[in-house]
Scaffold this motif. Structure first.
Motif, short mmCIF file in Angstrom:
data_model
loop_
_atom_site.label_atom_id
_atom_site.label_comp_id
_atom_site.label_asym_id
_atom_site.label_seq_id
_atom_site.Cartn_x
_atom_site.Cartn_y
_atom_site.Cartn_z
N ARG A 94 -7.28 -5.09 6.45
CA ARG A 94 -5.94 -5.66 6.46
C ARG A 94 -5.42 -5.96 7.85
O ARG A 94 -4.66 -6.90 8.04
CB ARG A 94 -4.98 -4.68 5.79
CG ARG A 94 -4.61 -5.08 4.41
CD ARG A 94 -3.98 -3.92 3.72
NE ARG A 94 -2.54 -3.93 3.89
CZ ARG A 94 -1.74 -3.09 3.25
NH1 ARG A 94 -2.24 -2.21 2.42
NH2 ARG A 94 -0.45 -3.14 3.44
N ALA A 95 -5.83 -5.13 8.79
CA ALA A 95 -5.32 -5.30 10.15
C ALA A 95 -5.74 -6.66 10.72
O ALA A 95 -5.11 -7.19 11.63
CB ALA A 95 -5.83 -4.18 11.03
N GLN A 110 -4.93 0.35 15.56
CA GLN A 110 -4.24 -0.89 15.92
C GLN A 110 -3.33 -0.69 17.13
O GLN A 110 -3.31 -1.49 18.04
CB GLN A 110 -3.35 -1.30 14.76
CG GLN A 110 -3.77 -2.54 14.06
CD GLN A 110 -2.84 -2.75 12.86
OE1 GLN A 110 -2.86 -1.98 11.91
NE2 GLN A 110 -2.02 -3.78 12.94
N TYR A 125 -5.48 7.25 5.47
CA TYR A 125 -6.12 6.02 5.95
C TYR A 125 -5.13 5.11 6.66
O TYR A 125 -5.44 4.50 7.69
CB TYR A 125 -6.78 5.27 4.80
CG TYR A 125 -7.43 3.99 5.24
CD1 TYR A 125 -8.64 4.03 5.93
CD2 TYR A 125 -6.83 2.75 5.03
CE1 TYR A 125 -9.25 2.86 6.37
CE2 TYR A 125 -7.42 1.58 5.47
CZ TYR A 125 -8.63 1.65 6.13
OH TYR A 125 -9.21 0.49 6.57
N ASP A 149 -1.96 3.15 -2.77
CA ASP A 149 -0.99 3.27 -1.70
C ASP A 149 0.40 3.47 -2.27
O ASP A 149 0.79 2.79 -3.20
CB ASP A 149 -0.99 1.98 -0.86
CG ASP A 149 -2.24 1.89 -0.02
OD1 ASP A 149 -2.89 2.93 0.18
OD2 ASP A 149 -2.55 0.79 0.44
N ARG A 159 -0.42 -10.74 7.34
CA ARG A 159 0.12 -9.95 6.24
C ARG A 159 0.33 -10.77 4.97
O ARG A 159 0.09 -10.31 3.87
CB ARG A 159 1.46 -9.36 6.68
CG ARG A 159 2.06 -8.42 5.69
CD ARG A 159 3.49 -8.09 6.09
NE ARG A 159 3.55 -7.38 7.36
CZ ARG A 159 3.48 -6.06 7.45
NH1 ARG A 159 3.36 -5.34 6.39
NH2 ARG A 159 3.55 -5.48 8.63
N ILE A 219 -10.93 4.19 3.08
CA ILE A 219 -9.64 3.86 2.49
C ILE A 219 -9.16 4.85 1.45
O ILE A 219 -8.00 4.85 1.09
CB ILE A 219 -9.62 2.47 1.83
CG1 ILE A 219 -10.73 2.33 0.80
CG2 ILE A 219 -9.70 1.38 2.84
CD1 ILE A 219 -10.52 1.11 -0.07
N ARG A 267 -8.33 -5.16 1.65
CA ARG A 267 -7.66 -3.88 1.85
C ARG A 267 -8.24 -3.12 3.02
O ARG A 267 -7.53 -2.47 3.77
CB ARG A 267 -7.87 -3.02 0.61
CG ARG A 267 -6.65 -2.46 -0.01
CD ARG A 267 -7.02 -2.02 -1.41
NE ARG A 267 -7.50 -0.65 -1.42
CZ ARG A 267 -6.68 0.40 -1.47
NH1 ARG A 267 -5.39 0.22 -1.50
NH2 ARG A 267 -7.15 1.62 -1.50
N THR A 268 -9.57 -3.20 3.16
CA THR A 268 -10.22 -2.45 4.22
C THR A 268 -10.24 -3.21 5.53
O THR A 268 -10.74 -2.72 6.51
CB THR A 268 -11.66 -2.10 3.82
OG1 THR A 268 -12.24 -3.25 3.20
CG2 THR A 268 -11.67 -0.96 2.83
N GLU A 315 -0.42 -10.42 0.74
CA GLU A 315 0.58 -10.56 -0.32
C GLU A 315 0.16 -11.64 -1.32
O GLU A 315 0.27 -11.45 -2.53
CB GLU A 315 1.95 -10.89 0.28
CG GLU A 315 2.61 -9.65 0.85
CD GLU A 315 3.78 -9.97 1.75
OE1 GLU A 315 4.29 -11.12 1.71
OE2 GLU A 315 4.18 -9.07 2.51
N VAL A 328 8.08 -3.42 3.73
CA VAL A 328 7.66 -4.57 4.52
C VAL A 328 6.68 -4.15 5.61
O VAL A 328 5.71 -4.82 5.91
CB VAL A 328 8.89 -5.28 5.13
CG1 VAL A 328 8.47 -6.32 6.14
CG2 VAL A 328 9.71 -5.91 4.03
N MET A 329 6.93 -2.98 6.20
CA MET A 329 6.05 -2.53 7.27
C MET A 329 4.75 -1.96 6.70
O MET A 329 3.83 -1.63 7.44
CB MET A 329 6.76 -1.47 8.12
CG MET A 329 7.87 -2.08 8.97
SD MET A 329 9.16 -0.88 9.42
CE MET A 329 8.34 -0.01 10.71
N GLY A 330 4.71 -1.83 5.37
CA GLY A 330 3.47 -1.37 4.75
C GLY A 330 3.16 0.08 5.04
O GLY A 330 2.01 0.46 5.21
#
Lengths: 509, 327
Positions: free
Chosen positions: B99-100, A272, A264, A98, B104, A259, B96-97, B108, A82-84
């Protein structure tokens, strides 16, 4: 509301304690047969008693049924997803993918008393390393005084002559250092290597703690576990202190190769967490020796670059001409002092396994102190006597190339076939400067959940040391664990996983 | 502070999602239309290839524009850079590049859509599976658009989402007009006259416009009215006039907007001042051609203003930047 919840909580912990006392013979998890062989175990003594700080977690583990333990483990896996939290594996089809990095829910524990000594030892070490790098790119006194051989430097692939004469702020070159610690069978904590280029793993340290808090909240109430989450703030402050322009909010960026880099996730995570921009080389331009990032409003000046790109790819004007990851002119801007780069280009000169062997000497030479943390005994293949010893004892040695990271290109003697040993024999003879050897350490173990059973697995520990105007060591670090039985290789790319690391204030402190 | 490269990825992400939805709907509508047409009609699947504007690539790989070939080409053929699966892959890479930046669950939802399309793509080749497959894709695109709208801050980044979506819509609408309407105008196919109505209706359908057209245009479905609706309506979300107005609103909230606004106004004038009756009587193709050039110009202005760090002299771009593929 809160009071009620608190009372309920006390009741449940009390019942929990009673359950512990009453049910001791019904323990579903049996640690009595646990044996780490000759290795030092971080949680249990060789008579299977709890080491200082580990009593509560062991009691807790004993109180869980198999099903409960499995539940906790699944909860942790879910939380990771969930937290990726992912890392990228290079070799996957389609360029990279990933993956969730395996995480073990049983933490590694150190007492605060031991940790403070390690903390001091790491600061001492990184201070000496920084003085060494500064000296190497300046007067090279340590070579003149015959402490450090000139030939080693001449053959170092990470020495950058383009950096000679540059004076970074505070004389600090290695702003972020990740040193790998291992504990031998006798309980001594050794420094195995210092990563001074682009050490990674800190994001896993931070996320592992978050996962543990979700999965075992009760343990955090019972134990005095030192917090780790100040890291991003410390990192930001450390970077901000490097800014060439005095400003309240200097403009800081994290420079990533992109990426497809295995770290990455970490680059994006740290950017962040610090609230700074994550940039690729193509986001930056240099004009009049000033670095700018391209924004939708035009150019914005950059003061500090936390680069996660290797030296050689940073500036096609100076290093690799073909590099598409870098920024032409960035070295000019850095040399003029218009931008700070962490870690400084060239800092990797001390991130060389031959240079590593001289760190204790550096500490004596620059600081006039005895090293607090010992090195693992290291044989330099460039020296004939040492080389002969290594070649005669290959089956007991770990042989490592001087400049590789990530566990690539190394040989673990006891596990290696005759064929592999012969290959290394030839490699060492061909290029002795490129190899060092160390006796095979029986790395310490931590109980680890493997297919529902708790078994010992070998671990190392990577704390991170920040240096600029002040220095700071993470509280603990990233514990990496070799998940394959008997394996000593902890790297994420080769079957390694990780654990949370708890520094616990015990009452006896 | 918004990085140029992030803005670019966000913009293209939005365009790609919109493109997938449009392609799916276009196929679906053509499918329904063909069921109503006489068996020997010349109309078939070929116009769909023309609409995508890459007929040359198609005929490099296929002899005949029949149902199976066209559908394969539009949905899953890697030789077609804007096939649905390729477009979804591109959308995914862009997301993907960055995502931040996105909520979220947008990631998905896109991932779900991508794996659904990948796993079920052969359904489109069967008449029975086609409807469910394509409607699922259309719905999933709406889900992504909805999630963006409902859970992402409507800040500068979001303006790039909106611009991407609206510019992609103008692109699609102009292509549909170009290919479909041109075929429909008198001068062609005397034998299909009786079917004009349903064909014009299908033009509206392929832009999901039929119901709204009926509500707002009180004329039966016929050429000039349909064209002016799709070009000049202020309110219909896929009418070119509406889309350009949306872009206008977005640009107001962005810096360095002078050059793109200039290009935008040129396109807006072309639309607003168009006398559809005259155009239809004259040369529709050349009008649409000019309009498409104006839209390309607008996209180019957005690119150079926002995605390239325009304020920087040309000599210092690095290689990676020059090689970056945007379309």
């Amino acid at each position: 509301m809160y009071i009620m919840a608190w009372i309920l909580h006390c009741l449940s912990t009390q019942q929990f304690a009673e359950k512990l006392i009453n049910d001791t013979h019904a323990m579903p998890i049996n640690l009595n047969d646990y044996s780490s062989g000759n290795a030092h175990d971080e949680l249990l003594t060789n008579t299977n008693r709890a080491r200082p700080g580990a009593g509560k977690i062991l009691n807790y583990l004993r109180s869980l049924t198999d099903a409960e333990l499995r539940e906790r483990r699944e909860a942790a896996e879910l939380a990771m997803q969930v937290m990726g939290i992912t890392f990228t594996v290079y070799s996957e089809e389609g360029g990279g993918i990933d993956r969730v990095w395996p995480f073990d829910i049983i933490p590694r524990i150190l007492t605060a008393r031991e940790w403070y000594r390690i903390d001091e030892g790491l600061k001492q070490r990184v201070q000496a390393l920084n003085m060494f790098i500064a000296d190497i790119y300046d007067e090279q006194k340590i070579i003149r005084d015959k402490i450090f051989p000139k030939e080693v430097l001449a053959q170092s692939v990470n020495f950058r002559e383009q950096c000679i004469g540059i004076k970074p702020a505070y004389d600090i070159w290695a702003h972020i250092c990740g040193s790998d610690l291992v504990r031998g069978a006798d309980g001594t904590m050794y420094v195995l290597e210092d990563n001074l280029r682009v050490p990674s793993g800190v994001s896993y340290m931070l996320e592992n703690r978050l996962v543990m808090k979700r999965v075992f909240p009760e343990l955090f109430e019972d134990n005095d576990i030192l917090p780790v989450d100040g890291y991003s703030t410390r990192l930001f402050d450390m970077l901000a202190a490097l800014s060439p322009r005095p400003a309240e909010f200097p403009s800081i960026v994290v420079l990533t190769p992109g990426i497809y880099n295995s770290a990455y996730f970490e680059h994006s995570y740290l950017a962040q967490q610090m609230g700074v921009e994550l940039v690729a080389g193509s986001d930056l331009v240099v004009e009049d020796d000033i670095v700018y990032m391209k924004t939708i409003s035009g150019r914005a000046r950059v003061d500090v670059i936390y680069r996660r790109v290797d030296d050689l790819f940073m500036d096609p004007e100076v290093f690799d001409k073909e590099s598409m990851l870098g920024v032409p002119g960035i070295m000019r801007a850095w040399r003029k002092g218009n931008v700070a780069i962490a870690n400084a280009p060239g800092a990797g000169v001390a991130d060389d396994k031959v240079v590593y062997a001289y760190v204790p000497e550096m500490i004596r030479y620059y600081l006039d102190q005895q090293p607090i943390l010992p090195n693992v005994p290291t044989y330099l293949c460039m020296d004939k006597t040492q080389r002969d010893y290594v070649l005669d004892n290959l089956e007991n040695m770990v042989v490592k190339p001087a400049n590789e990271s990530g566990g690539y290109g190394m040989m673990v003697g006891p596990a290696a076939s005759l064929k592999v040993r012969r290959e290394f024999l030839a490699l060492i003879k061909k290029n002795p400067r490129n190899y060092i050897a160390q006796p095979t350490l029986n790395l310490s173990t931590v109980p680890t959940l493997c297919d529902g059973v708790i078994e010992p697995r070998h671990v190392d520990l990577r704390p991170f040391i920040l240096s600029s105007d002040a220095s700071h060591v993470t509280r603990g670090g990233l514990t990496r664990v070799a998940l394959n039985k008997g394996s000593l290789v902890v790297n994420s790319s080769q079957g390694g996983g990780s654990k949370d690391t708890w520094i616990i204030e015990t009452r006896s402190n | 502070m918004l990085l140029a490269s992030v803005a670019e990825r966000v913009y293209w992400f939005a365009r790609y999602v919109e493109r997938v939805e449009n392609t799916a709907r276009m196929i679906l509508v053509n499918n329904n239309l063909l069921m109503d047409m006489p068996k020997n009609s010349t109309l078939g699947w070929a116009p769909l290839v023309s609409i995508t504007g890459i007929a040359d690539i198609f005929y490099e790989h296929y002899q005949e524009a029949n149902e199976r070939n066209v559908l394969k080409f539009l949905v899953m053929d890697p030789n077609n850079p804007s096939c649905m699966l390729c477009t979804l892959t591109n959308a995914r890479e862009n997301l993907r590049t960055s995502r931040a930046i996105f909520p979220r669950d947008v990631w998905e939802a896109l991932n779900d859509l991508y794996s659904y399309t990948k796993e079920n793509k052969s359904a489109v080749l069967t008449r029975r599976g086609r409807y469910a497959f394509l409607s699922h894709i259309i719905d999933s695109c709406h889900l992504i658009t909805g999630k963006l709208s409902a859970s992402m801050s409507h800040d500068q980044i979001y303006e790039f989402v909106r611009m991407g979506r609206n510019i992609e819509r103008t692109d699609m609408t102009s292509r549909v007009i170009d290919v479909r309407a041109d075929n429909l105008l008198p001068k062609h196919d005397e034998d299909l006259k009786p079917f004009d109505d349903i064909q014009w209706k299908s033009v509206l359908d392929s832009l999901a416009a039929h119901q709204m057209y009926r509500r707002y245009v009180h004329v039966r479905v016929q050429g000039v009215a349909v064209l002016s609706y799709l070009l000049q309506d202020w309110y219909f979300p896929r009418a070119i006039q509406h889309c350009l107005t949306q872009v206008e609103y977005c640009l107001r909230n962005l810096p360095l907007n002078e050059a793109p606004q200039y290009a935008l106004v040129r396109a807006q004038r072309m639309v607003r001042n168009a006398d559809v009756r005259k155009i239809v009587a004259g040369n529709l193709n050349s009008y649409i051609n000019d309009l498409q050039l104006a839209l390309i110009d607008l996209n180019a202005e957005l690119t150079s203003s926002y995605f390239e760090g325009r304020e920087v002299s040309a000599t210092i771009y690095n290689i990676a930047d020059k090689q970056r593929v945007t379309a």
